[in-house]
Design an enzyme around this catalytic site. Structure first.
Site, short mmCIF file in Angstrom:
data_model
loop_
_atom_site.label_atom_id
_atom_site.label_comp_id
_atom_site.label_asym_id
_atom_site.label_seq_id
_atom_site.Cartn_x
_atom_site.Cartn_y
_atom_site.Cartn_z
N GLU A 301 0.83 -1.20 0.00
CA GLU A 301 0.00 0.00 0.00
C GLU A 301 0.87 1.26 0.00
O GLU A 301 0.74 2.14 0.83
CB GLU A 301 -0.96 -0.04 1.20
CG GLU A 301 -1.87 -1.26 1.14
CD GLU A 301 -2.88 -1.38 2.27
OE1 GLU A 301 -2.58 -0.86 3.36
OE2 GLU A 301 -3.93 -1.97 2.05
N ASP A 381 -8.35 -9.33 2.99
CA ASP A 381 -8.24 -8.37 4.08
C ASP A 381 -9.40 -8.45 5.06
O ASP A 381 -10.30 -7.60 5.01
CB ASP A 381 -8.16 -6.95 3.48
CG ASP A 381 -7.63 -5.93 4.47
OD1 ASP A 381 -7.05 -6.34 5.49
OD2 ASP A 381 -7.79 -4.71 4.20
N GLU A 409 -13.04 -3.87 11.64
CA GLU A 409 -12.83 -2.96 10.52
C GLU A 409 -13.88 -3.09 9.41
O GLU A 409 -14.47 -2.10 9.00
CB GLU A 409 -11.43 -3.19 9.93
CG GLU A 409 -11.18 -2.39 8.67
CD GLU A 409 -9.78 -2.59 8.09
OE1 GLU A 409 -8.94 -3.25 8.73
OE2 GLU A 409 -9.55 -2.07 6.98
#
Ligand SMILES: *[C@@H]1O[C@H](CO)[C@@H](O)[C@H](O)[C@H]1NC(C)=O
Ligand SMILES: *[C@@H]1O[C@H](CO)[C@@H](O)[C@H](O)[C@H]1NC(C)=O
Ligand SMILES: *[C@@H]1O[C@H](CO)[C@@H](O)[C@H](O)[C@H]1NC(C)=O
Ligand SMILES: *[C@@H]1O[C@H](CO)[C@@H](O)[C@H](O)[C@H]1NC(C)=O
Ligand SMILES: *[C@@H]1O[C@H](CO)[C@@H](O)[C@H](O)[C@H]1NC(C)=O
Ligand SMILES: *[C@@H]1O[C@H](CO)[C@@H](O)[C@H](O)[C@H]1NC(C)=O
Ligand SMILES: *[C@@H]1O[C@H](CO)[C@@H](O)[C@H](O)[C@H]1NC(C)=O
Ligand SMILES: *[C@@H]1O[C@H](CO)[C@@H](O)[C@H](O)[C@H]1NC(C)=O
Ligand SMILES: *[C@@H]1O[C@H](CO)[C@@H](O)[C@H](O)[C@H]1NC(C)=O
Ligand SMILES: *[C@@H]1O[C@H](CO)[C@@H](O)[C@H](O)[C@H]1NC(C)=O
Ligand SMILES: *[C@@H]1O[C@H](CO)[C@@H](O)[C@H](O)[C@H]1NC(C)=O
Ligand SMILES: *[C@@H]1O[C@H](CO)[C@@H](O)[C@H](O)[C@H]1NC(C)=O
Length: 843
Positions: A301, A381, A409
């Site tokens: 990332e 993820d 998340e």
């Protein structure tokens, strides 16, 4: 103060609680139980040094027994014969003349023997003695006075927490990436906070569930953490956690030699860079002699890493490994979350899921022996369902740690109840069949399958300064269960939950049954109303990862694609025609996923690209399953507020109300999810719901169809997050707007529940009032940004969409419904629709 509390307790009235003690409340047992209970007469902790976990154990036991049994036991550090609770290491027992049976303890393990007036708690090390003490306390707090004698060893040596706390710059209070309970307990103003009370309280919670290490800062690390002021601060954090047996480590920024050290390169093979890191390691060791290790996210990332310098990831990991090697047994956790976020969807064979194995497969055996690879449970993820990361099958000469998330998340950010152990257990119990041999993931991460010394667990927990730690009382069951499962992954998820419930809310059967039922339904329900059949969470992946936005998965380089078009959906990850991902598993598993027939329905769209009309094993088509699952899952969430009512009066009002608020919110947001996902795929596929529900809302009055004064109609983006794709907002930012509607012939005279769907956006606290025939039914504020802790959105969308109820209202056709919205700040009192619902209806 005290007598009043005691009186309340003895009357069975629950005093207000804010959750700060989580499952370590040591609430008094009922009077009769207390009276008949007997515990030994004194506590002997065989270490008088205040920083010793054994000393801590003695103090904790004293405090616990005082709370649970109202007994004030003396604590000493010298061995006695006769009635006592003795705590110490096996060695300390031996050296004070106690004879213990032959024990088979491994690192951090303990032996607990409760016999009559003698309790002995012996740890393989000091930490183990503390863990045994917490087990004993847990029994007492649950009113369990059984005599037991057993040994317990952890499944794996590494049982860590990761915090993604940012050491933000001066002028800010440490934010937490994907944290939903307020700012950092560690950092503020670019520094380590002065008052570390919460830090030691956190270490206490960790110790009570057997967790032994923590990385305190975000993997996207700030280089200033390594300056002299902050290194001294790290020393203070380590000091605060040490008495609880918790060791501290940090995340490092690979580029630090350049950004902080002013070198021209961060090349891991450059001599200057090596010396720079050696110096840092020496300084760190000076402040933190029992430094746990470093966590490194590199080349991911847009983060820099060894690949930036044409070096291998192993070169990068070994750089740190060699720097810390001379200073004890610290380790390097190298994250396998390395991938390119600019891949091109027009390439049918491109696949982010392939990245971890592609990057790490050939590095097995190339890491130093103090390096361990930290692997997220799935290849993408932390989605609501993913297959196990195939990388677990490829590293036989390298220790591995599985990375889980306690912080939700992608799974509702603690605003939705989702009990996670059932998800974790599907991963941990999965058999990779490496070399045709049984290879359960839990046996790989215990180090057993490949005979690794270093192995274990890491979970991103992200507690914050909120008194409840995670923002939600019920979410704490996930934190508790994480520790319990890392210690013993074969533990039963319901049994863990029941222990947690008794410790957190008390032993009343109604409380236990209510929380167990809701919790065990919660993950399947959440999967149903978010993303099912292995399509992933369908949330806004380029935004807050919270509300629905299926279109965000595709058309970008992030590689969380669904490849949904008018006819078909799913990622073709087969070897024969797709990305080849299924071939990353050992042969038996690979062939199961390669074929549609043998792929389980719940992972179908993860592995295969199929028409919406593809038939599942259940006999339904893919699209009908989408519709049904979204209706079924959302319906289950509607029952949660009602189920919770059963415990009213049995738990304290403060926590009762806070949980009730979140469950009511979740029920409303589950409907937002249901409608958004169903509308989106109906729009895309044009295939009607066999049951005629999708797009049909018999009891709604759209805001855009009401008579508006001071309100304007807007198109909502993404379209599917508003009923009828439109909403209204006030024309002015200061003057109230009014929306009025007359109830039509649908509404026979009767009792109705009125639901108002609106958007609670960040940036203001608009106020609303609902009227029927001029009579006020109630008011409310658009203030969820103050109450929910989630990543609030400034726009009307799937994150901000929400619902409020006014129940039991007498209404009839011809009645006039009116909503007055007063804008505030940038919040223009947005409204989506009103549902006037006959009792028992959901719409
Ligand atoms: C026991 O505690 C006393 C103080 O209470 C202390 O002076 C002594 O050193 C301790 N002994 C051991 C063996 O730690
Ligand atoms: C007592 O605790 C201290 C601090 O943890 C430790 O250094 C020491 O070795 C312990 N003593 C014994 C006898 O276990
Ligand atoms: C405990 O009893 C044993 C055996 O009877 C004896 O050797 C020892 O001295 C006693 N210890 C103490 C502290 O009284
Ligand atoms: C328990 O203690 C009592 C009194 O101290 C004694 O008579 C009895 O034998 C003990 N039982 C066991 C199992 O040690
Ligand atoms: C009491 O605790 C022991 C040890 O953890 C356990 O085996 C036993 O099942 C518990 N008893 C009850 C009634 O929960
Ligand atoms: C270290 O960095 C912090 C900001 O994160 C700053 O406030 C502090 O002054 C720095 N200390 C030194 C010695 O540079
Ligand atoms: C890495 O290798 C590429 C291609 O061989 C080269 O163009 C680039 O300059 C190299 N980068 C560094 C930092 O050495
Ligand atoms: C993706 O690949 C296609 C076909 O090769 C190309 O036309 C397009 O520009 C590429 N997109 C990006 C963002 O690179
Ligand atoms: C095989 O892959 C192509 C893309 O290369 C795709 O269009 C086609 O639908 C796939 N065939 C099957 C049967 O999945
Ligand atoms: C999930 O959806 C499926 C399919 O509609 C249904 O059979 C199942 O009962 C649902 N479970 C929950 C907990 O929502
Ligand atoms: C729904 O799908 C059609 C195509 O089938 C499209 O033209 C239309 O824009 C979509 N509706 C919305 C609101 O995006
Ligand atoms: C009114 O609020 C909106 C939304 O926050 C904002 O974009 C706009 O600039 C504001 N208008 C005025 C005149 O302040």
């Amino acid at each position: 103060m005290r007598p009043v509390l005691l009186l309340l307790a003895s009357l069975g009235l629950a005093a207000a609680e804010n959750g700060i003690d989580a499952w370590l409340r040591y609430a008094a047992l009922p009077c009769d139980v207390r009276k008949s209970a007997s515990v030994p007469a004194r506590i002997v902790a065989l270490n008088g040094t205040q920083t010793s976990p054994v000393y801590t154990a003695g103090q904790e036991l004293h405090k616990g027994i005082q709370g649970i049994l109202h007994k004030d036991l003396p604590v000493t550090n010298t061995s006695v014969n006769g009635s006592s609770i003795t705590i110490g290491t096996v060695n300390a027992f031996a050296s004070t003349g106690h004879v213990l049976p032959e024990l088979d303890l491994t690192g951090d393990g303990f032996w607990l023997s409760i016999k009559n007036d003698s309790v002995q708690i012996a740890g393989q090390n000091e930490r183990g003695a503390l863990y045994g003490t917490f087990q004993y306390l847990s029994m007492l707090a649950q009113g369990n006075f059984t005599e037991v004698t057993y040994e317990s060893n952890p499944s794996a040596p590494i049982r860590w927490v990761n915090q993604w706390d940012n050491m933000d710059d001066t002028g800010t209070h440490g934010s937490i990436e994907r944290g939903y309970a307020g700012p950092s307990i560690f950092f503020a103003e670019g520094l380590i906070v002065e008052d570390l009370t919460r830090v030691s309280q956190y270490a206490r919670l960790m110790a009570s569930i057997g967790l032994n290490g923590i990385i305190v800062n975000n993997v996207n690390a700030n280089v200033n953490l390594l300056n002299s002021t902050n290194m001294a601060g790290l020393g203070r954090i380590a000091d605060a956690m040490r008495p609880w047996g918790v060791r501290m480590g940090i995340s490092l920024n690979f580029d630090s030699p350049r950004t902080l050290g002013k070198l021209t390169t961060a090349d891991p093979l450059d001599q200057g860079v090596i010396e720079w890191w050696d110096d840092i390691a020496t300084k760190l060791h000076g402040h933190v002699p029992d430094f746990a290790g470093v966590l490194v996210k590199a080349n991911s990332e847009s983060q820099p890493g060894p690949l930036t310098y044409n070096r291998t990831l192993a070169d990068g990991a070994n750089l740190f490994a060699r720097a810390i090697k001379p200073h004890g047994d610290a380790i390097v956790m190298f994250r396998a979350f390395v991938y390119d976020n600019t891949i091109n969807e027009t390439n049918w064979k491109a696949d982010r899921a392939n990245a971890a194995v592609d990057f790490f497969r050939d590095l097995d055996g190339k890491f130093d022996d103090n390096v361990i690879v930290q692997i997220k449970y799935g290849p993408i993820d932390f989605q609501v369902r993913e297959p196990v990361s195939p990388l677990f099958a490829h590293l036989e000469q390298t220790g591995t740690v599985i990375e889980l998330q306690v912080t939700q998340e992608y799974l509702g950010q603690q605003c939705h109840l989702v009990y996670l152990p059932p998800l974790w257990k599907t991963i941990l119990n999965f058999d990779m069949k490496v070399d045709g041999q049984p290879s359960l993931v839990r046996d790989i991460v215990s180090g057993e399958r490949f005979n690794q010394k270093l192995a274990g667990y890491a979970a991103v927990v992200n507690v914050g300064t909120d008194k409840s730690w995670l923002g939600s009382h019920l979410a704490m069951s996930n934190f508790y269960a994480y520790g319990r499962l890392a210690w013993n992954p074969t533990s039963d998820d319901v049994a863990i939950l029941e222990d947690w419930t008794r410790l957190t809310f008390g032993s009343d059967r109604t409380i236990i049954d209510t929380i167990t039922k809701m919790s065990m339904e919660s993950w399947p329900a959440h999967e149903n109303y978010t993303g099912n059949l292995g399509i992933q969470s369908l949330t806004d992946i380029t935004g807050p990862h919270y509300g629905p936005k299926p279109q965000s998965q595709d058309g970008n380089g992030w590689g969380q694609w669904t490849r949904a078009d008018a006819k078909s959906i799913g990622m073709d990850r087969t070897v024969w025609n797709g990305t080849g991902y299924s071939g990353q598993y050992p042969p038996e598993v690979a062939s199961m996923f390669e074929n549609i027939e043998s792929t389980p329905d719940d992972l179908l769209l993860w592995f295969h690209h199929v028409p919406y009309t593809q038939q599942l094993k259940s006999g339904k088509t893919v699209i009908q399953h989408f519709y049904d699952a979204h209706y079924d899952g959302a319906a289950v969430a509607q029952t949660f507020p009602e189920q919770w009512k059963a415990v009213k009066g049995l738990v304290d009002a403060e926590r009762y109300d806070e949980v009730a608020f979140r469950l009511e919110y979740q029920a409303g947001h589950a409907l937002v999810w249901r409608d958004a996902i169903n509308d989106f795929y109906f729009n895309m596929s044009s295939i009607k719901d066999e049951q005629g529900r999708v797009g049909n809302h018999p009891w709604r009055i759209e805001a855009e169809d009401m008579t508006l004064d001071g309100y304007t109609i807007i198109r909502v983006d993404p379209f599917e997050t508003a009923s009828g794709f439109h909403a209204i907002r006030t024309t002015s930012n200061t003057t109230a707007g009014t929306a009025t509607a007359k109830l039509d012939e649908r509404f026979e005279a009767g009792t109705y529940d009125i639901a108002v769907n609106y958007f609670d956006v960040k940036g203001g606290r608009a106020s609303y009032e609902l009227f029927l025939n001029g009579k006020s039914l109630g008011t409310w504020l658009g203030n969820h940004e103050d109450k929910l802790g989630y990543t609030a959105s400034p726009y009307p969308d799937g994150h901000s969409a929400t619902r409020i109820y006014f129940r039991g209202v007498e209404a009839a056709k011809g009645d006039v419904l009116k909503i007055v919205g007063q804008p505030d700040g940038g919040e223009q009192a947005p409204l989506d629709y009103v549902s006037v619902l006959p009792s028992g209806t959901i719409d």
